[in-house]
Design a protein around this motif. Structure first.
Motif, mmCIF file in Angstrom:
data_model
loop_
_atom_site.group_PDB
_atom_site.id
_atom_site.type_symbol
_atom_site.label_atom_id
_atom_site.label_comp_id
_atom_site.label_asym_id
_atom_site.label_seq_id
_atom_site.Cartn_x
_atom_site.Cartn_y
_atom_site.Cartn_z
ATOM 1 N N CYS A 1 -7.846 16.513 -4.553
ATOM 2 C CA CYS A 1 -8.995 15.770 -5.111
ATOM 3 C C CYS A 1 -8.605 14.376 -5.583
ATOM 4 O O CYS A 1 -9.475 13.560 -5.878
ATOM 5 C CB CYS A 1 -9.620 16.537 -6.269
ATOM 6 S SG CYS A 1 -9.989 18.254 -5.873
ATOM 7 N N GLY A 2 -7.329 14.079 -5.690
ATOM 8 C CA GLY A 2 -6.901 12.781 -6.207
ATOM 9 C C GLY A 2 -6.468 11.843 -5.107
ATOM 10 O O GLY A 2 -6.614 12.113 -3.921
ATOM 11 N N ASP A 3 -5.957 10.709 -5.533
ATOM 12 C CA ASP A 3 -5.403 9.739 -4.586
ATOM 13 C C ASP A 3 -4.505 8.776 -5.345
ATOM 14 O O ASP A 3 -4.084 9.085 -6.474
ATOM 15 C CB ASP A 3 -6.516 9.027 -3.808
ATOM 16 C CG ASP A 3 -7.535 8.324 -4.711
ATOM 17 O OD1 ASP A 3 -7.154 7.832 -5.797
ATOM 18 O OD2 ASP A 3 -8.713 8.264 -4.324
ATOM 19 N N ASP A 4 -4.209 7.651 -4.735
ATOM 20 C CA ASP A 4 -3.278 6.711 -5.368
ATOM 21 C C ASP A 4 -3.740 6.251 -6.752
ATOM 22 O O ASP A 4 -2.922 5.807 -7.551
ATOM 23 C CB ASP A 4 -3.070 5.493 -4.452
ATOM 24 C CG ASP A 4 -4.369 4.799 -4.100
ATOM 25 O OD1 ASP A 4 -5.089 5.294 -3.226
ATOM 26 O OD2 ASP A 4 -4.671 3.770 -4.711
ATOM 27 N N ARG A 5 -5.026 6.363 -7.048
ATOM 28 C CA ARG A 5 -5.519 5.940 -8.363
ATOM 29 C C ARG A 5 -4.916 6.761 -9.495
ATOM 30 O O ARG A 5 -4.904 6.328 -10.640
ATOM 31 C CB ARG A 5 -7.046 6.034 -8.421
ATOM 32 C CG ARG A 5 -7.729 4.906 -7.682
ATOM 33 C CD ARG A 5 -9.232 5.096 -7.635
ATOM 34 N NE ARG A 5 -9.635 5.927 -6.509
ATOM 35 C CZ ARG A 5 -10.877 5.980 -6.025
ATOM 36 N NH1 ARG A 5 -11.840 5.272 -6.607
ATOM 37 N NH2 ARG A 5 -11.186 6.721 -4.980
ATOM 38 N N PHE B 1 -4.419 17.320 -7.840
ATOM 39 C CA PHE B 1 -4.017 15.946 -7.504
ATOM 40 C C PHE B 1 -4.016 15.738 -5.992
ATOM 41 O O PHE B 1 -4.544 14.742 -5.480
ATOM 42 C CB PHE B 1 -2.639 15.636 -8.097
ATOM 43 C CG PHE B 1 -2.000 14.393 -7.523
ATOM 44 C CD1 PHE B 1 -2.613 13.153 -7.648
ATOM 45 C CD2 PHE B 1 -0.788 14.469 -6.837
ATOM 46 C CE1 PHE B 1 -2.042 12.008 -7.096
ATOM 47 C CE2 PHE B 1 -0.210 13.330 -6.287
ATOM 48 C CZ PHE B 1 -0.837 12.098 -6.408
ATOM 49 N N ASP C 1 0.825 -1.208 0.000
ATOM 50 C CA ASP C 1 0.000 0.000 0.000
ATOM 51 C C ASP C 1 0.867 1.270 0.000
ATOM 52 O O ASP C 1 0.463 2.302 -0.543
ATOM 53 C CB ASP C 1 -0.971 -0.004 1.188
ATOM 54 C CG ASP C 1 -2.055 -1.089 1.035
ATOM 55 O OD1 ASP C 1 -2.122 -1.731 -0.040
ATOM 56 O OD2 ASP C 1 -2.822 -1.301 1.989
ATOM 57 N N ARG D 1 -8.419 13.352 -15.569
ATOM 58 C CA ARG D 1 -9.675 13.459 -14.850
ATOM 59 C C ARG D 1 -9.956 14.889 -14.392
ATOM 60 O O ARG D 1 -11.110 15.304 -14.248
ATOM 61 C CB ARG D 1 -9.570 12.518 -13.635
ATOM 62 C CG ARG D 1 -10.741 12.420 -12.736
ATOM 63 C CD ARG D 1 -11.888 11.729 -13.437
ATOM 64 N NE ARG D 1 -13.105 11.861 -12.648
ATOM 65 C CZ ARG D 1 -13.793 12.979 -12.549
ATOM 66 N NH1 ARG D 1 -13.393 14.056 -13.197
ATOM 67 N NH2 ARG D 1 -14.887 13.044 -11.825
ATOM 68 N N PHE E 1 -1.880 7.652 2.081
ATOM 69 C CA PHE E 1 -1.557 8.554 0.971
ATOM 70 C C PHE E 1 -1.069 9.901 1.514
ATOM 71 O O PHE E 1 -1.798 10.575 2.242
ATOM 72 C CB PHE E 1 -2.815 8.739 0.115
ATOM 73 C CG PHE E 1 -2.670 9.675 -1.041
ATOM 74 C CD1 PHE E 1 -1.734 9.444 -2.040
ATOM 75 C CD2 PHE E 1 -3.486 10.803 -1.160
ATOM 76 C CE1 PHE E 1 -1.615 10.309 -3.125
ATOM 77 C CE2 PHE E 1 -3.380 11.672 -2.236
ATOM 78 C CZ PHE E 1 -2.438 11.427 -3.219
#
Lengths: 429, 429
Positions: free
Chosen positions: B407-411, B404, B116, B388, B324
């Motif tokens: 609003c983002g993450d590991d994806r 990023f 992870d 995205r 994260f």
């Protein structure tokens, strides 16, 4: 399926009150006409024609309600958090919202807003559109297509905005009429209009009066902002010298209909405003992410609950940055604990159960019988696959809920039910 | 590939100092032997044998450093945040850590911790294991297999724990020797040992003295906790009446080696401790998520940066709940803005660039030449697919980084480079 009777097996958890956690582990819920009939520990003796849906070993929780967010701020969420509220509005928010006169842009963004709400398990929203009537109708259409329930507001703002985002008083009234008329098409799918004076500084007294008359005439609900930022509070005092406080600027124009008003933020409240929240049964939209991002402060959530004031959660996109209401639960807990620490324990902390209640039954109370699992309530639910968290060793159902909220996200939500029906991923075409 | 020269095209952003953002949009980075040679706006004139790796249109950022987390608290992160530090340790953390005498459990959990971390883009960690030597060696092995760099600590704690999680002073010394010996096997893969007195209340003066002697003898780095919670600070005062403050309990035993000590939390500091951080060039592990979850308070990050104290970020799993490091950046910003608001502006806010610097160059400074993009630094990087967020309209590179993180993450992380080499997803067998 919605009229049929069926049984669902799973681990059910909900919070009937802020202090009460109801757990039915490995239980059977009977659903008929989209409504919960019973929840039993033993499998009821049913006929062979009744379907059994097996969510055994999965967590089943009420669907989330997000009772404060701005659809046209989806693109700019996460930007400009080096500023406070008023400059942030002028530099980021107002210019972005002015783009929603463009239908193609509106369509592109609102598809994603609604699809991402579906993904995040937000089955109920109370949402601001922009002042543009067509964009607001488009937003209603998207919700209806997705099968999500919502109160959608065409924003009213006839002063103190930027040039590219303003309407005359007369246009604001006329366009509100047009919006209310168009909204009738979506009522049968639980997508309803809500009056939306942006906030007192954005509306002339004439417009406020007209909106208040609409509330009285049509029994409409309203949403707005109050006591978010100290600069804003001072400004409202200047603009409305005749009102006894910020909240009264709404009440003075009949814009706090009993049990039908949502007020976002509510951080810097006077004792008299706290009384008015209670008297008018205002539903508070607590938006901890936004309140941190814009350095607004921390709402005293514990005191509100102790007074019996209803509280729900708002992502407040774009002051807030993430749609998943699990983050809002997490942030509400964090903010409350920081307020306790930094106020030398003058303010009490809220519990996990209280924060989860806000996200489900609290916000859900605006929509009727939803947000908790009890006979007579609609089966509006999320099924959570949490094997990722339980693979190491057994956890209690209450611990599993904490793990999902604090360590999970939309990836853990495997099925969404609204009024007893599975909601598929929205398809736009 | 690592010895070869190659070119990478992309949108590069890093923060050489807390105040400085270096952006190279649509630029070409030349990498040789895993190290950055140059970053050019124009494509350099290269021979046909030099590979060009096309990350055009993607964001390339330095890999994250998480400089404070506890591997054996992975399963319990997210649980028990209704408590403060000391009861939380006794009720959740210590009982959980005692499970890591079991090899199968250790293996199951540590596979996921390291996998992870890989997923989250954390290329460098400074991490606590438990007091179990075998578990600590297992953790080093996992890091080495995954190709991630880390300082791993076998925890020392010979008092004030629970029965199932304690060691005698003698066992603590003997097991530390055994750990240091076994650790030699991993040094060539940048997985190194770090001395880890849990915190002063957990170690007798005798053990502290012995650890200090090891620092002097072997030039070892150390990690520990300081000034997290007011109850803890008061307790340390009782336990070490001869030390002038909490931080001095380490320094008095030579446990603050120059530029080689990490102190987590550092919230409730005296002026004299702030001076000592600076004098000893201590690296502060700022853990805003944990500090909110456990109601510890808010570290005055702005003041630390203004004093020239080095600051990095820690997820502090399991006081913190998410791996994260983007969340830690977000939480550092939020906490700083709340501190500003609740202290009536006595404390300054930190900027987004400062928070991002902590997560990359700040924490990275413990590992040598990493955490920013400049000739002479290793190419340790994450490639972010952020279409995205940019699909609606163009955003600047700096805005894209904010999107990023907020609003983002590991994806969104599509490729990870360490010392110039792509890191595949770890495979355990």
């Amino acid at each position: 399926m919605s009229q049929e009777r069926y049984l669902i097996q799973g681990d059910f958890i909900s919070t009937p009150t802020p202090q009460e956690v109801a757990i039915h582990e490995n239980a059977y819920m009977s659903v008929e006409g989209g409504m919960i009939q019973s929840i039993d520990k033993k499998k009821p003796d049913i006929g062979s024609d009744v379907q059994l849906i097996d969510h055994g070993g999965q967590l089943v929780i009420p669907g989330f309600s997000d009772i404060h967010l701005h659809a046209p701020q989806y693109v700019t969420r996460g930007l400009g958090y080096d500023k406070e509220l008023l400059p942030w509005l002028n530099d980021y928010t107002f210019p972005e919202e002015s783009r929603f006169k463009d239908h193609a842009y509106t369509d592109l963004v609102f598809n994603d807003v609604v699809e991402d709400l579906w993904a995040a398990g937000t089955l109920h929203s109370v949402i601001f559109s922009s002042l543009h009537t067509d964009a607001s109708i488009t937003l209603m259409e998207k919700y209806a297509k997705a099968g999500l329930s919502a109160y959608v507001g065409k924003v009213n703002m006839d002063r103190n905005s930027v040039e590219e985002l303003s309407e005359t008083t007369e246009a604001s009234m006329r366009e509100t009429e047009r919006f209310l008329e168009a909204a009738k098409d979506y009522a049968d799918r639980d997508v309803l209009p809500i009056l939306t004076p942006r906030f007192s500084p954005s509306c002339t007294n004439e417009l406020m009066r007209w909106l208040g008359d609409k509330v009285l005439e049509l029994d409409l609900p309203i949403q707005s902002h109050v006591n978010e930022n100290l600069g804003e509070v001072a400004w409202v005092k200047e603009l409305f010298p005749e009102s006894k406080h910020y909240l009264a600027t709404y009440d003075d124009y009949d814009l706090l209909p009993q049990s039908r008003a949502i007020m976002a933020h509510s951080i810097h409240n006077t004792a008299s405003e706290m009384e008015m929240f209670k008297d008018k049964d205002v539903l508070i939209a607590h938006c901890p992410d936004s309140n941190s991002n814009l350095a607004s402060g921390i709402m005293p959530a514990g005191e509100m609950l102790d007074k019996g004031i209803r509280v729900g959660l708002g992502s407040d996109i774009g002051g807030g940055n993430r749609l998943f209401i699990g983050y809002a639960i997490e942030s509400a807990m964090k903010a409350s604990r920081l307020l306790w620490a930094l106020s030398e324990h003058e303010h009490r902390v809220i519990t996990f159960a209280e924060a989860f209640h806000m996200a489900t039954a609290g916000g859900g109370s605006f929509f009727g019988k939803t947000g908790l699992f009890m006979p007579g309530y609609f089966f509006d639910a999320l099924v959570i696959d949490d094997r990722r968290f339980t693979k190491y060793r057994p956890l209690s159902v209450f611990e599993r809920l904490q793990k999902f909220v604090f360590c999970g996200d939309d990836r853990n939500i495997v099925t969404r039910y609204r009024k007893g029906q599975v909601l598929p991923k929205p398809e736009w075409n």
